[in-house]
Design a protein around this motif. Sequence first.
Motif, PDB file in Angstrom:
ATOM      1  N   TRP A  98       0.843  -1.194   0.000  1.00  0.00           N
ATOM      2  CA  TRP A  98       0.000   0.000   0.000  1.00  0.00           C
ATOM      3  C   TRP A  98       0.880   1.247   0.000  1.00  0.00           C
ATOM      4  O   TRP A  98       2.074   1.184   0.333  1.00  0.00           O
ATOM      5  N   PRO A  99       0.341   2.388  -0.382  1.00  0.00           N
ATOM      6  CA  PRO A  99       1.142   3.610  -0.397  1.00  0.00           C
ATOM      7  C   PRO A  99       1.697   3.937   0.980  1.00  0.00           C
ATOM      8  O   PRO A  99       0.994   3.811   1.994  1.00  0.00           O
ATOM      9  N   ARG A 100       2.931   4.361   1.020  1.00  0.00           N
ATOM     10  CA  ARG A 100       3.558   4.743   2.300  1.00  0.00           C
ATOM     11  C   ARG A 100       2.864   5.958   2.913  1.00  0.00           C
ATOM     12  O   ARG A 100       3.024   6.238   4.106  1.00  0.00           O
ATOM     13  N   GLU A 101       2.089   6.670   2.116  1.00  0.00           N
ATOM     14  CA  GLU A 101       1.406   7.884   2.607  1.00  0.00           C
ATOM     15  C   GLU A 101       0.117   7.574   3.365  1.00  0.00           C
ATOM     16  O   GLU A 101      -0.535   8.486   3.862  1.00  0.00           O
ATOM     17  N   LEU A 102      -0.264   6.305   3.432  1.00  0.00           N
ATOM     18  CA  LEU A 102      -1.482   5.906   4.149  1.00  0.00           C
ATOM     19  C   LEU A 102      -1.118   5.190   5.432  1.00  0.00           C
ATOM     20  O   LEU A 102      -0.278   4.282   5.434  1.00  0.00           O
ATOM     21  N   LYS A 103      -1.760   5.579   6.522  1.00  0.00           N
ATOM     22  CA  LYS A 103      -1.532   4.920   7.816  1.00  0.00           C
ATOM     23  C   LYS A 103      -2.860   4.781   8.539  1.00  0.00           C
ATOM     24  O   LYS A 103      -3.642   5.722   8.616  1.00  0.00           O
ATOM     25  N   GLY A 104      -3.098   3.580   9.064  1.00  0.00           N
ATOM     26  CA  GLY A 104      -4.328   3.310   9.799  1.00  0.00           C
ATOM     27  C   GLY A 104      -4.053   3.001  11.253  1.00  0.00           C
ATOM     28  O   GLY A 104      -2.911   3.093  11.719  1.00  0.00           O
TER      29      GLY A 104
END
Length: 282
Positions: A98-104
């Motif tokens: 997944w994109p490194r710019e997304l964090k959950g």
Amino acid sequence: PDRAIDIIGELGFEGIELIVNSREQMRGYWTEKKCAELRKKLDGWKMEVAQFILFQPVVEGLTSLDAAERARNLDFFEQGCRLAKRMGAPIINIVAPWPRELKGPQSYLPRYYEIENPRPGEKFHIDVDPSFDWDRLWAAFVGTVKACLERAKRHGLKMTLEHHTHTMIHDATSFLMLWNEVRDPALGYNLDVGWTLAQREYPVVAIHKVKRHLMNLHMRDIDGLMRRFPHIGEGVMDFRHIGQALKQAGFSGFVSLEQDKHPGDMRATAARFLALMREVLA
């Protein structure tokens, strides 16, 4: 996997998938000596290695927009290719990163697809970095997949991508978008029927979409709300329709049981899967 190979062999499976879960494991466990031991064990059970898998954390930087970070992760990928070759696998597999710019709220972002019991006021939320640029990210990922394929083919391997929630390749259609840009027969799709239905795409339709590129299939059951993956035979997955679609598509790869851990007799679940597949694929 030492004991797992024996258990799976005893149950009568024809193949197995092997996975590297971390970079530390790649260095510390998957030595040349250990690979030789495992190959001997597999040969004793007459089992093939369907594909060799690098779990997402091993190559998570393949979606980095930093060229040096991508290069480091391509090196990890190639280490995996060497191990796959050593273990006699024809395919190297990764779950699409997944994109490194997304964090959950949990480390493995694909598993964040619901809030089972939300607190008052709690919202489903993923942090999206202000620098997120899909066009730039997609272009970089296409180039990275091409670079992965070059390394895989260098070792005589094909490569499969598996779709998961929130990743660069989350369903059959997004894989086809990627394939149309890469256009390399060494790139294939690893379809997981459970993750497909969890995202409200009917697995039979997905099989027909990607049939020319389908190289490996993961089977699992699913509950009626399309949320959890119970023991095979205890959910609502229409395995007979899936088997029919695979035959219509001319699929000749492995159909693997990927079973989430639940209380109960897992050996009985595996035996039930084998009996079911022999029936629906006859």
